[in-house]
Design an enzyme around this catalytic site. Structure first.
Site, PDB file in Angstrom:
ATOM      1  N   HIS A  44      -8.469 -32.077 -31.250  1.00 43.25           N
ATOM      2  CA  HIS A  44      -7.788 -31.055 -32.475  1.00 43.25           C
ATOM      3  C   HIS A  44      -8.383 -30.042 -32.535  1.00 43.25           C
ATOM      4  CE1 HIS A  44     -11.655 -33.350 -33.573  1.00 43.25           C
ATOM      5  NE2 HIS A  44     -11.499 -32.744 -34.532  1.00 43.25           N
ATOM      6  N   HIS A  87     -10.734 -28.665 -34.911  1.00 42.48           N
ATOM      7  CA  HIS A  87     -11.819 -28.230 -35.485  1.00 42.48           C
ATOM      8  C   HIS A  87     -12.795 -27.734 -34.491  1.00 42.48           C
ATOM      9  CE1 HIS A  87     -11.714 -31.530 -38.922  1.00 42.48           C
ATOM     10  NE2 HIS A  87     -11.672 -30.430 -39.335  1.00 42.48           N
ATOM     11  N   ASP A 123     -15.648 -27.460 -33.621  1.00 37.68           N
ATOM     12  CA  ASP A 123     -16.789 -27.881 -32.492  1.00 37.68           C
ATOM     13  C   ASP A 123     -15.984 -28.421 -31.357  1.00 37.68           C
ATOM     14  OD1 ASP A 123     -15.700 -29.640 -34.685  1.00 37.68           O
ATOM     15  OD2 ASP A 123     -17.385 -31.052 -34.127  1.00 37.68           O
ATOM     16  N   HIS A 124     -14.759 -28.299 -31.393  1.00 31.01           N
ATOM     17  CA  HIS A 124     -13.656 -29.139 -30.145  1.00 31.01           C
ATOM     18  C   HIS A 124     -13.173 -27.883 -29.342  1.00 31.01           C
ATOM     19  CE1 HIS A 124     -14.550 -33.232 -31.530  1.00 31.01           C
ATOM     20  NE2 HIS A 124     -14.842 -32.642 -32.640  1.00 31.01           N
ATOM     21  N   HIS A 155      -7.954 -38.408 -39.228  1.00 34.42           N
ATOM     22  CA  HIS A 155      -8.813 -37.585 -39.389  1.00 34.42           C
ATOM     23  C   HIS A 155      -8.198 -36.399 -40.542  1.00 34.42           C
ATOM     24  CE1 HIS A 155     -12.421 -35.638 -38.056  1.00 34.42           C
ATOM     25  NE2 HIS A 155     -12.058 -34.684 -37.534  1.00 34.42           N
ATOM     26  N   ASP A 173     -12.712 -37.706 -32.741  1.00 39.29           N
ATOM     27  CA  ASP A 173     -12.944 -38.018 -34.425  1.00 39.29           C
ATOM     28  C   ASP A 173     -12.246 -38.561 -34.923  1.00 39.29           C
ATOM     29  OD1 ASP A 173     -14.801 -35.725 -33.611  1.00 39.29           O
ATOM     30  OD2 ASP A 173     -14.458 -34.543 -35.023  1.00 39.29           O
TER      31      ASP A 173
END
Ligand SMILES: [Zn+2]
Length: 483
Positions: free
Chosen positions: A230, A232, A234-235, A307, A377
């Site tokens: 996804h 976000h 941090d990914h 999520h 997540d």
């Protein structure tokens, strides 16, 4: 030539002797030397060194007469006919070495470097790149001795395991990061690499991914598939930098990225705005995540999870494996033990004295491959449980401590309790918790006691941790039958 790594020439001798003693049960120095092409002095010195380290012990003396013509002096007779065997610590140490060899084997199996290594040191010298040679050397598989390159005892052990892997079912998972959200000291953002027969799939690319890939010994080469669960930060924040570095390698690249549609625009914008690695856009293909796809022998099936933004979990499934080899049937049909058995096991028909024998005649029913499920997540959901059903291993979001369910679900994450409940409901064999939030990293030890009381054998992922997932015996007993 050596700088670092785990084996020196002396240690190479130790490993040769330990493998010999394991196979022989007990033996004496003279015989050890003879069977392994060592001098008697070399074997004795190594055995003594192993005894000092507690890895080998004396196992009595033989009853060979002192008049044995080979030894004139009685003390020599005694010395040369003292039997040695591995201690328990020695057996355990050897088991560790074999486990590590299996991991290297999983990485080399099916790769060009693996087949070069099988052909021996000379071919390696001619055909492997200097980076590849350096990697093999740093991991103790080859060594320069008196100006010549040799495949070490450890390297031979890895090759044995490569041969065995063809018959086995195995995913190797390496965690490159295990923290959720903002970086936490000592934890990189959640990311992992799944390896099967040399094929690698990198899942999520947070900041610092390149350092983690180097630290893990995996490096950047040979990476062709990336999955982004996804959008976000941090990914995905590590992705443009990774592509930029790959473009600097100037290698013959091809990368396929499976992820949300926005990944493409994000990467293009960053590379264009920074005037960095723009040629990567020429050899990178973007595919919208959703449909199953395969990489080598892995089938990867994304599924929607709960999520805050659209996000996917992933099921990694191996192809069906051939059935068990029925030894009695093979012998009844007159197929002699040896390479023909291997051919039949690999699904090839053979011809024997004018008759054709097909694999179906000597193999049992096809067996299912290993299943590994990864949630990304995710807050708990029925869909997650349905997809994880009967996995050999479930790697589950565990961002919040038990008791914080309301907050966890609000942020689209799970607590440790949620993860344990999902694992139980789905009937998975093994549960690995990962993606730890700030509240959990400070109390991992206390929380582990809670998790173990609820799901015995639960594992907490750590950065740089490796685990094997196999269908028969679970990853932490994967050594069964080999060690
Ligand atoms: Zn997220």
């Amino acid at each position: 030539m050596r700088n670092g790594g785990s084996y020196s020439v002396a240690e190479n001798d130790s490993l040769i002797i330990m493998i010999h003693l394991e196979r022989a049960g007990i033996d004496y120095a003279y015989s050890v030397a003879k069977h392994n092409g060592m001098s008697l002095e070399q074997a004795e010195a190594t055995l003594e060194d192993l005894m000092r380290k507690g890895l080998v012990e004396r196992a009595g003396s033989s009853s060979i007469k002192r008049s044995d013509a080979r030894f004139k002096r009685s003390d020599e007779v005694h010395k040369h006919h003292t039997y040695f065997s591995l201690t328990r610590a020695g057996k355990l140490a050897l088991r560790e070495v074999k486990l590590s060899a299996r991991k290297h084997a999983a990485r080399l199996s099916g790769t060009k470097l693996g087949s070069l290594m099988k052909k021996g040191a000379e071919t390696l010298m001619k055909e492997a790149s200097s980076d590849e040679l350096k990697w093999l050397e740093e991991h103790g598989m080859i060594q320069e001795v008196s100006g010549r390159l040799i495949v070490t005892a450890y390297g031979r052990l890895v090759l044995e395991q490569v041969a065995l892997l063809g018959e086995r079912t195995l995913f190797l998972v390496k965690f490159l990061g295990t923290a959720s959200g903002a970086p936490v000291s000592g934890f990189f953002p959640s990311s992992m690499i799944i390896i099967k027969n040399g094929e690698k799939v990198l899942v999520d690319v947070g900041e610092g991914i390149q350092h983690q890939l180097f630290r893990s010994g995996i490096g950047l080469r040979g990476l062709h598939t990336i999955v982004i669960t996804h959008m976000h930060g941090d990914h995905v924040m590590g992705l443009p930098g990774l592509l930029m570095s790959l473009s600097l390698l100037n290698a013959d690249m091809s990368i396929s990225i499976h992820g949300p549609r926005d990944v493409k625009g994000f990467v293009e914008f960053v590379l264009d705005a920074t005037r960095s690695g723009q040629d990567a856009l020429g050899w990178t293909s973007f595919r919208e995540i959703g449909q199953p796809f395969s990489v080598g022998e892995m089938i990867i099936r994304p599924f929607r999870v709960k999520h805050r933004i659209p996000s996917f979990g992933l099921v990694f499934q191996e192809n069906q494996r051939p059935g068990r080899f029925l030894v009695e049937e093979a012998l009844k049909l007159g197929v002699p033990r040896g390479p023909l058995w291997g051919k039949l096991q690999r699904g090839q028909a053979i011809s024997l004295e004018g008759h054709v024998i097909t694999p179906q005649q000597v193999l049992g029913p096809a067996r299912k491959g290993a299943k590994l499920t990864f949630t990304g997540d995710a807050a708990p959901s029925e869909e997650l449980v349905a997809n994880a059903r009967e996995s050999d291993c479930l790697i589950h979001d565990a961002a919040f401590p038990p008791g914080d369910e309301e907050e966890a679900h609000r942020f689209g994450h799970s607590t440790w309790k949620d993860a344990i409940n999902s694992a139980k409901e789905a009937g998975v064999k093994k549960l690995v918790l990962y993606n730890f939030g700030g509240k959990t990293v400070s109390q991992l030890d206390e929380l582990l006691a809670f998790a173990e009381s609820q799901f015995p054998g639960v594992v907490l992922a750590k950065d740089m941790m490796e685990l094997e997932v196999s269908v028969d015996d679970g990853f932490d007993r994967a050594c069964k039958g080999l060690c």
